[in-house]
Design an enzyme around this catalytic site. Structure first.
Site, PDB file in Angstrom:
ATOM      1  CD  GLN A 227      -3.270  -4.661   6.457  1.00  0.00           C
ATOM      2  OE1 GLN A 227      -3.197  -3.688   5.711  1.00  0.00           O
ATOM      3  NE2 GLN A 227      -3.907  -5.771   6.114  1.00  0.00           N
TER       4      GLN A 227
ATOM      5  CE  LYS B  36      -3.727  -2.598   2.100  1.00  0.00           C
ATOM      6  NZ  LYS B  36      -4.423  -3.051   3.316  1.00  0.00           N
TER       7      LYS B  36
ATOM      8  CG  ASP C 188      -9.418  -0.335   4.505  1.00  0.00           C
ATOM      9  OD1 ASP C 188      -9.218  -0.480   3.283  1.00  0.00           O
ATOM     10  OD2 ASP C 188      -8.740  -0.898   5.378  1.00  0.00           O
TER      11      ASP C 188
END
Ligand code: NAD
Length: 305
Positions: free
Chosen positions: A100, A56, A123
């Site tokens: 994460q 990422k 997200d």
């Protein structure tokens, strides 16, 4: 559907194309203000998570998005993570925040997700953003299902009126996937069945699908007997299976029995090289959008503009 069979949906090429557009947008944004900024938090040292966050950060670099990688020790307490998130939420220099998953056991995942401001939730996992999608007014949508929609569009897969079956009902993938495919929208309008571990007679349901999305997390979950001739097959799974022939001792495979299913499918995503790359590309797109929205730039779908 075309009569052709086994055509690969190339996630790398599609992701590259998306990233190129994001890079243009990020350059435009930077010229008028500053570079968009993504904060990525990882707690602990899970090797798979470290691989994901690195990819990422690398993608951000590639398209002119600044990123900061915040690495917290495995024993970090929930309160400390929430405090850190609070500071990032309040920081006008940060546009997008990602935590994460998975998190260590002492941290409640849902509380961590809800600790992110919905306006920076790139997200798309905060209940506010999931609710907006369910209410047909999407803002930030989870990157994996969003990437799948983009891939389907690029391969001109017609969703309107199609029968779609999604296997897996996670908040991360399956649920938002089903919501996107069934949206009252030209990119949706499919008749969707959402299956899960308690579904009975999964194979016969799956065989009805014009579009079959597998997000189970178990190699070989979808065999040829579950696939209609000519179906579009999207494999979300990322599974590590032992492989003594590989230098690492394992290889990555999806949920679909690729060799058996490919000859029946009209289009199919490979693993690796399919959905995973699109997920990262969508994260970049969401981050640019977060920056634009925070600045109040007019943009299709921007409720703040
Ligand atoms: P999850 O474990 O949260 O959900 C799995 C779902 O599969 C559950 O809803 C469960 O009901 C269903 N399921 C389990 N066994 C089943 C069975 N026998 N029959 C039918 N349904 C069954 O997982 P997730 O987070 O949704 O991820 C699924 C897979 O996708 C994993 O392999 C994960 O690594 C992968 N993934 C890939 C990406 C990507 O970018 N490619 C992103 C996220 C997740």
């Amino acid at each position: 559907m075309s009569a052709e069979r086994g055509v690969l949906m190339d996630g790398r090429a599609a992701a590259d194309a998306v990233l190129a557009v994001v890079a243009e947008g990020a350059a435009r944004f930077a010229a008028g203000y500053r570079r968009p900024h993504l904060a990525v938090i990882i707690v602990g040292e899970n090797p798979a998570s470290q691989f994901y966050v690195r990819s990422k950060v690398k993608a951000a670099e590639r398209c002119g998005i600044d990123s900061i990688l915040i690495e917290l020790p495995a024993e970090t307490r929930e309160a400390a993570l929430l405090e850190r998130l609070g500071r990032l939420n309040a920081d006008p220099g940060v546009d997008g925040i990602l935590v994460q998953m998975p998190l260590p056991a002492q941290i409640d995942q849902q509380r961590a997700i809800e600790g992110i401001s919905p306006a920076k939730d790139v997200d798309g996992l905060h209940p506010y953003n999931i609710g907006r999608l369910a209410a047909d007014r999407p803002r930030f949508v989870a990157c994996t299902p969003l990437g799948i929609m983009e891939l389907l569009a690029r391969y001109r897969v017609r969703t309107a009126g199609a029968r779609a079956v999604v296997i897996g009902r996670s908040v991360l993938v399956g649920k938002p996937m089903a919501l996107l495919l069934s949206r009252k929208h030209e990119t949706g309008d499919a008749s969707v069945t959402l299956c899960h571990s308690r579904s009975t007679d999964l194979a016969s349901i799956a065989r009805e699908a014009d579009i079959l999305v597998a997000a189970v997390g178990r190699a070989g979950s979808v065999g040829a007997e579950m696939v209609k001739d000519g179906a579009v097959v999207v494999d979300v799974g990322i599974n590590r299976i032992a492989d003594p022939a590989s230098p690492k001792g394992y290889r990555i495979t999806g949920d679909v029995d690729f060799e058996a299913v490919r000859p029946k499918a009209s289009l199919i995503t490979p693993v690796p090289g399919g959905v995973g790359l699109m997920t990262v590309a969508m994260l970049m797109r969401n981050t640019l959008q977060a920056a634009e929205w925070a600045r109040g730039e007019r943009h299709e779908g921007n409720p703040a503009a």
